[in-house]
Write a protein that holds these residues in place. Sequence first.
Motif, PDB file in Angstrom:
ATOM      1  N   THR A  55       0.846  -1.193   0.000  1.00  0.00           N
ATOM      2  CA  THR A  55       0.000   0.000   0.000  1.00  0.00           C
ATOM      3  C   THR A  55       0.882   1.243   0.000  1.00  0.00           C
ATOM      4  OG1 THR A  55      -0.127   0.137   2.417  1.00  0.00           O
ATOM      5  CG2 THR A  55      -1.815  -1.187   1.309  1.00  0.00           C
ATOM      6  N   SER A  56       0.276   2.366  -0.321  1.00  0.00           N
ATOM      7  CA  SER A  56       1.003   3.630  -0.317  1.00  0.00           C
ATOM      8  C   SER A  56       1.429   3.971   1.102  1.00  0.00           C
ATOM      9  CB  SER A  56       0.107   4.744  -0.863  1.00  0.00           C
ATOM     10  OG  SER A  56       0.694   6.009  -0.642  1.00  0.00           O
ATOM     11  N   ALA A  57       2.685   4.338   1.265  1.00  0.00           N
ATOM     12  CA  ALA A  57       3.189   4.677   2.599  1.00  0.00           C
ATOM     13  C   ALA A  57       2.614   5.992   3.098  1.00  0.00           C
ATOM     14  CB  ALA A  57       4.712   4.756   2.567  1.00  0.00           C
ATOM     15  N   THR A  58       2.308   6.906   2.186  1.00  0.00           N
ATOM     16  CA  THR A  58       1.910   8.252   2.600  1.00  0.00           C
ATOM     17  C   THR A  58       0.410   8.519   2.499  1.00  0.00           C
ATOM     18  OG1 THR A  58       2.355   9.099   0.381  1.00  0.00           O
ATOM     19  CG2 THR A  58       4.163   9.210   1.991  1.00  0.00           C
ATOM     20  N   ALA A  59      -0.367   7.543   2.065  1.00  0.00           N
ATOM     21  CA  ALA A  59      -1.822   7.749   1.959  1.00  0.00           C
ATOM     22  C   ALA A  59      -2.431   7.937   3.345  1.00  0.00           C
ATOM     23  CB  ALA A  59      -2.473   6.545   1.265  1.00  0.00           C
ATOM     24  N   ALA A  60      -3.403   8.846   3.428  1.00  0.00           N
ATOM     25  CA  ALA A  60      -4.081   9.091   4.705  1.00  0.00           C
ATOM     26  C   ALA A  60      -5.056   7.958   5.000  1.00  0.00           C
ATOM     27  CB  ALA A  60      -4.833  10.410   4.648  1.00  0.00           C
ATOM     28  N   ARG A  61      -5.096   7.565   6.249  1.00  0.00           N
ATOM     29  CA  ARG A  61      -6.068   6.590   6.729  1.00  0.00           C
ATOM     30  C   ARG A  61      -6.906   7.292   7.787  1.00  0.00           C
ATOM     31  NH1 ARG A  61      -1.112   4.885   4.473  1.00  0.00           N
ATOM     32  NH2 ARG A  61      -1.134   2.676   4.050  1.00  0.00           N
ATOM     33  N   SER A  62      -8.109   6.756   8.074  1.00  0.00           N
ATOM     34  CA  SER A  62      -8.945   7.395   9.092  1.00  0.00           C
ATOM     35  C   SER A  62      -9.769   6.361   9.838  1.00  0.00           C
ATOM     36  CB  SER A  62      -9.881   8.429   8.449  1.00  0.00           C
ATOM     37  OG  SER A  62     -10.798   7.793   7.579  1.00  0.00           O
ATOM     38  N   ILE A  63     -10.159   6.744  11.045  1.00  0.00           N
ATOM     39  CA  ILE A  63     -11.079   5.951  11.862  1.00  0.00           C
ATOM     40  C   ILE A  63     -12.231   6.877  12.224  1.00  0.00           C
ATOM     41  CG2 ILE A  63     -11.423   4.658  13.995  1.00  0.00           C
ATOM     42  CD1 ILE A  63      -8.409   4.043  13.947  1.00  0.00           C
ATOM     43  N   THR A  64     -13.446   6.419  11.999  1.00  0.00           N
ATOM     44  CA  THR A  64     -14.629   7.222  12.276  1.00  0.00           C
ATOM     45  C   THR A  64     -15.522   6.488  13.268  1.00  0.00           C
ATOM     46  OG1 THR A  64     -14.564   8.072  10.018  1.00  0.00           O
ATOM     47  CG2 THR A  64     -16.626   8.373  11.234  1.00  0.00           C
TER      48      THR A  64
END
Length: 135
Positions: free
Chosen positions: A35-44
């Motif tokens: 996966t992209s190392a710099t992609a943003a992830r989120s928890i909602t």
Amino acid sequence: MDNHVELSGLVQGGVQEQFNKEWDRVIRNIDDPNTSATAARSITITITLKPDKKRKTINSTIATKSTIAPDNPLDTTFVMGADSAGNVVSKELMFGDEDQTFFDNEGTVRTGTGEEVDKNTGEIKSGDGNVVNFR
């Protein structure tokens, strides 16, 4: 009446448990080299509150979800040609150029499309006996 809510105590710790599960999922995704190392992830965490008509009780639903990075796309190249009957065929290019040879992990010489090359004659060993012209 106290309006203070501890998220970690909601639903007898269930919200914290759901959050921890999504946190682990996100961390594993960040660590995944596919996966992209710099992609943003989120928890909602979504808390839906639905009061009754008299505003005496509130039914609620609490959902936790995460958004992770997708796997990186994989690229490949296909070469096209015709078989001896004139049918269009394609084959994945395994290495460099279709006319270039390489050594596989077992030390076997192969063409750019992965076909084995006879080490004594230099001819391409074909599994079905048909010669394919990719020119």
